[in-house]
Design a protein around this motif. Structure first.
Motif, PDB file in Angstrom:
ATOM      1  N   LEU A 181       0.841  -1.212   0.000  1.00 22.04           N
ATOM      2  CA  LEU A 181       0.000   0.000   0.000  1.00 22.04           C
ATOM      3  C   LEU A 181       0.867   1.250   0.000  1.00 22.04           C
ATOM      4  O   LEU A 181       0.526   2.249  -0.644  1.00 22.04           O
ATOM      5  CB  LEU A 181      -0.943  -0.003   1.199  1.00 22.04           C
ATOM      6  N   ASN A 182       1.991   1.232   0.734  1.00 23.05           N
ATOM      7  CA  ASN A 182       2.915   2.366   0.716  1.00 23.05           C
ATOM      8  C   ASN A 182       3.495   2.577  -0.675  1.00 23.05           C
ATOM      9  O   ASN A 182       3.720   3.719  -1.105  1.00 23.05           O
ATOM     10  CB  ASN A 182       4.063   2.142   1.707  1.00 23.05           C
ATOM     11  N   VAL A 183       3.732   1.465  -1.402  1.00 21.94           N
ATOM     12  CA  VAL A 183       4.250   1.558  -2.761  1.00 21.94           C
ATOM     13  C   VAL A 183       3.205   2.193  -3.676  1.00 21.94           C
ATOM     14  O   VAL A 183       3.511   3.096  -4.461  1.00 21.94           O
ATOM     15  CB  VAL A 183       4.658   0.167  -3.291  1.00 21.94           C
ATOM     16  N   LEU A 184       1.963   1.740  -3.572  1.00 18.58           N
ATOM     17  CA  LEU A 184       0.900   2.297  -4.417  1.00 18.58           C
ATOM     18  C   LEU A 184       0.669   3.774  -4.123  1.00 18.58           C
ATOM     19  O   LEU A 184       0.291   4.541  -5.014  1.00 18.58           O
ATOM     20  CB  LEU A 184      -0.386   1.503  -4.227  1.00 18.58           C
ATOM     21  N   ARG A 185       0.906   4.182  -2.896  1.00 17.23           N
ATOM     22  CA  ARG A 185       0.769   5.593  -2.529  1.00 17.23           C
ATOM     23  C   ARG A 185       1.954   6.431  -2.999  1.00 17.23           C
ATOM     24  O   ARG A 185       1.914   7.660  -2.909  1.00 17.23           O
ATOM     25  CB  ARG A 185       0.649   5.729  -1.003  1.00 17.23           C
ATOM     26  N   GLY A 186       3.019   5.791  -3.453  1.00 17.68           N
ATOM     27  CA  GLY A 186       4.190   6.518  -3.905  1.00 17.68           C
ATOM     28  C   GLY A 186       5.178   6.849  -2.808  1.00 17.68           C
ATOM     29  O   GLY A 186       6.149   7.574  -3.040  1.00 17.68           O
ATOM     30  N   GLN A 187       4.964   6.337  -1.591  1.00 13.89           N
ATOM     31  CA  GLN A 187       5.859   6.631  -0.475  1.00 13.89           C
ATOM     32  C   GLN A 187       7.076   5.710  -0.464  1.00 13.89           C
ATOM     33  O   GLN A 187       8.117   6.058   0.092  1.00 13.89           O
ATOM     34  CB  GLN A 187       5.096   6.484   0.852  1.00 13.89           C
ATOM     35  N   MET A 188       6.912   4.518  -1.044  1.00 15.84           N
ATOM     36  CA  MET A 188       7.990   3.543  -1.105  1.00 15.84           C
ATOM     37  C   MET A 188       8.065   2.968  -2.513  1.00 15.84           C
ATOM     38  O   MET A 188       7.152   3.168  -3.321  1.00 15.84           O
ATOM     39  CB  MET A 188       7.755   2.401  -0.099  1.00 15.84           C
ATOM     40  N   SER A 189       9.159   2.238  -2.787  1.00 14.17           N
ATOM     41  CA  SER A 189       9.291   1.484  -4.024  1.00 14.17           C
ATOM     42  C   SER A 189       9.345   0.004  -3.687  1.00 14.17           C
ATOM     43  O   SER A 189       9.527  -0.378  -2.524  1.00 14.17           O
ATOM     44  CB  SER A 189      10.581   1.883  -4.763  1.00 14.17           C
ATOM     45  N   ILE A 190       9.186  -0.838  -4.697  1.00 10.50           N
ATOM     46  CA  ILE A 190       9.383  -2.262  -4.462  1.00 10.50           C
ATOM     47  C   ILE A 190      10.829  -2.511  -4.042  1.00 10.50           C
ATOM     48  O   ILE A 190      11.107  -3.274  -3.117  1.00 10.50           O
ATOM     49  CB  ILE A 190       9.048  -3.082  -5.733  1.00 10.50           C
ATOM     50  N   VAL A 191      11.769  -1.826  -4.707  1.00  6.69           N
ATOM     51  CA  VAL A 191      13.192  -1.984  -4.410  1.00  6.69           C
ATOM     52  C   VAL A 191      13.756  -0.665  -3.905  1.00  6.69           C
ATOM     53  O   VAL A 191      13.513   0.394  -4.486  1.00  6.69           O
ATOM     54  CB  VAL A 191      13.970  -2.436  -5.658  1.00  6.69           C
TER      55      VAL A 191
END
Length: 459
Positions: free
Chosen positions: A371-381
């Motif tokens: 969810l953090n990735v979809l929000r743009g706060q994190m990346s997969i890597v």
């Protein structure tokens, strides 16, 4: 504490009042809570302050003199949903909307406690006096040093300045409207004795009761501009309809011009992998949440403030793998860390539950970060997202790891996780930040499956 990049290279702790440069707005805005901002503005020292909404940026785009006046101010405060959305286009979630009508009474309340006085300058005849009466009714200890309207009593700058200085005011609120108030302050603030001068737009009209505030639920929905438009459609239609559209279009265009093929490809990879994983793993996510709830009291999800790209705090989501009061117990077990350096890790951490040990070993606890990735706060890597307390203790070279988004997996995660020392982790992250590519990310995603299966360093 937020960490911002300096012009000479590494990231370093910022001042108590944070500021964020937004390339799509071509200016620097204060990025702090209302309380932090008020404390800074009322501290000793001279400051000139402007509030910035979408209309202000539209005027800046066509009026160079106004743009110069705005950017010469000491602080620019973000005002309105449009500015927040434009900031988000470049990955900045501004801490607060500091619109003047809500912010100024809070500022004056603190000023009153400090014995500071305020001069109200602007509005139609009688507006400043009515605003003063209402403010003193709401804040009985507030000292009104003087008032002056923004029409007949504003014709002679020298007279206005003399009146303000004679009053001994500590704070001057100038409500002449955009762009007049910013130009007036740019021209005259150096000659005013008051430490704090602010351009406040229509604030005096609101305080005086000339304009009615939107109901609380409309303000909470960030739609007060719709209420204002309904009240004054002829005057505000062009500003709010055409103006807001042109502002957002211009912000989007400038944001797009800063994108590179690599950044677009990385974001597409993040969205594709995260969305696919969310769908495929939804049964596992549901079963994990149920197991956590059955074993121990408390929510299935655990949220914690972490430091992201360019030192931006964000709320990271994980499955709860510890007892519900784990954070309160952390200080008492820091000495049990198995790992040298700043980051705490312990195989025998007494706070971890039985289900928690299993989901940590299998790395299931990290999956909600999709969810953090979809929000743009994190990346997969990317590098491991650090705690604010860890970043506070960083040596100078370690701030370089904050130049990219933190990730669910990365070089450290596939190389042994907690078995890797702090300094070695930093070197890995710095190497990744300087050489990241789609190919490298795909390789690290592939290596993650092996790391999960072996469970090395997962505790």
């Amino acid at each position: 504490m937020t960490y911002l990049p300096t012009f000479d290279g590494p990231l370093t702790p910022a001042s108590p009042l944070r500021e964020t440069y937004l390339p799509n707005l071509r200016t620097t805005l204060v990025d702090a809570t209302a309380a932090e901002t008020i404390a800074t503005l009322l501290a000793p020292g001279r400051r000139r302050v402007n509030f910035m909404n979408a209309h202000c940026f539209n005027v800046m785009a066509r009026d160079r003199q106004y743009a110069t006046a705005v950017n010469s101010a000491d602080f620019l405060l973000p005002d309105g949903i449009g500015v927040a959305l434009a900031a988000k286009m470049t990955g900045h979630d501004l801490t607060a909307n500091l619109n003047g009508t809500d912010f100024i009474p809070k500022l004056l309340q603190e000023a009153a406690k400090m014995g500071k006085s305020v001069f109200l300058f602007g509005g139609t005849a009688g507006t400043a006096d009515k605003a003063a009466a209402q403010l003193t009714q709401n804040i009985p200890t507030l000292i009104i040093a003087g008032t002056r309207d923004g029409f007949e009593q504003a014709q002679n700058d020298a007279e206005v300045i003399a009146d303000i200085n004679a009053s001994g005011a500590d704070i001057v609120l100038v409500a002449l409207g955009v762009p007049m108030q910013e130009l007036w302050l740019h021209r005259n603030a150096p000659y005013i004795d008051a430490e704090l001068t602010m351009g406040v737009g229509a604030a005096l009209d609101f305080f005086a009761g000339n304009v009615t505030r939107a109901p609380a639920w409309i303000r909470k929905a960030k739609c007060e501009w719709v209420w204002r438009l309904a009240q004054e459609p002829r005057r505000l239609a062009k500003r709010y309809l055409q103006g807001n559209f042109s502002f957002m279009a211009r912000a989007a265009k400038r944001t797009a011009s800063t994108l590179t093929p690599a950044s677009v490809a990385n974001r597409l990879l993040d969205i594709t992998v995260a969305a696919t994983a969310l769908v495929l793993l939804s049964p596992l996510l549901a079963l994990t949440a149920l197991a956590i709830k059955v074993e121990s009291k408390g929510p299935a999800l655990f949220t914690q403030t972490r430091i992201g790209k360019n030192g931006r705090p964000f709320t990271m989501i994980k499955f709860r793998s510890m007892v519900s009061d784990a954070e309160a117990q952390r200080d008492s077990i820091l000495a049990q860390s198995d790992r040298e350096g700043i980051c705490f890790k312990s195989k025998s951490d007494p706070r971890i539950t039985r289900i928690g040990r299993f989901i940590r070993r299998a790395s299931i606890d990290e999956l909600p970060q999709i969810l953090n990735v979809l929000r743009g706060q994190m990346s997969i890597v990317g590098p491991r997202p650090a705690l604010p307390s860890e970043v506070d203790a960083y040596p100078k070279h370690a701030f370089g790891r904050l130049s990219v988004k933190p990730g669910i997996t990365g070089v450290w995660q596939v190389s042994g996780r907690a078995d890797v020392g702090f300094e070695q982790m930093i070197e890995m992250d710095l190497a990744y930040a300087s050489s990241r590519s789609i190919l490298l990310d795909l390789i690290l995603i592939g290596m993650t499956f092996r790391a999960v299966l072996t469970g090395r360093g997962a505790h």
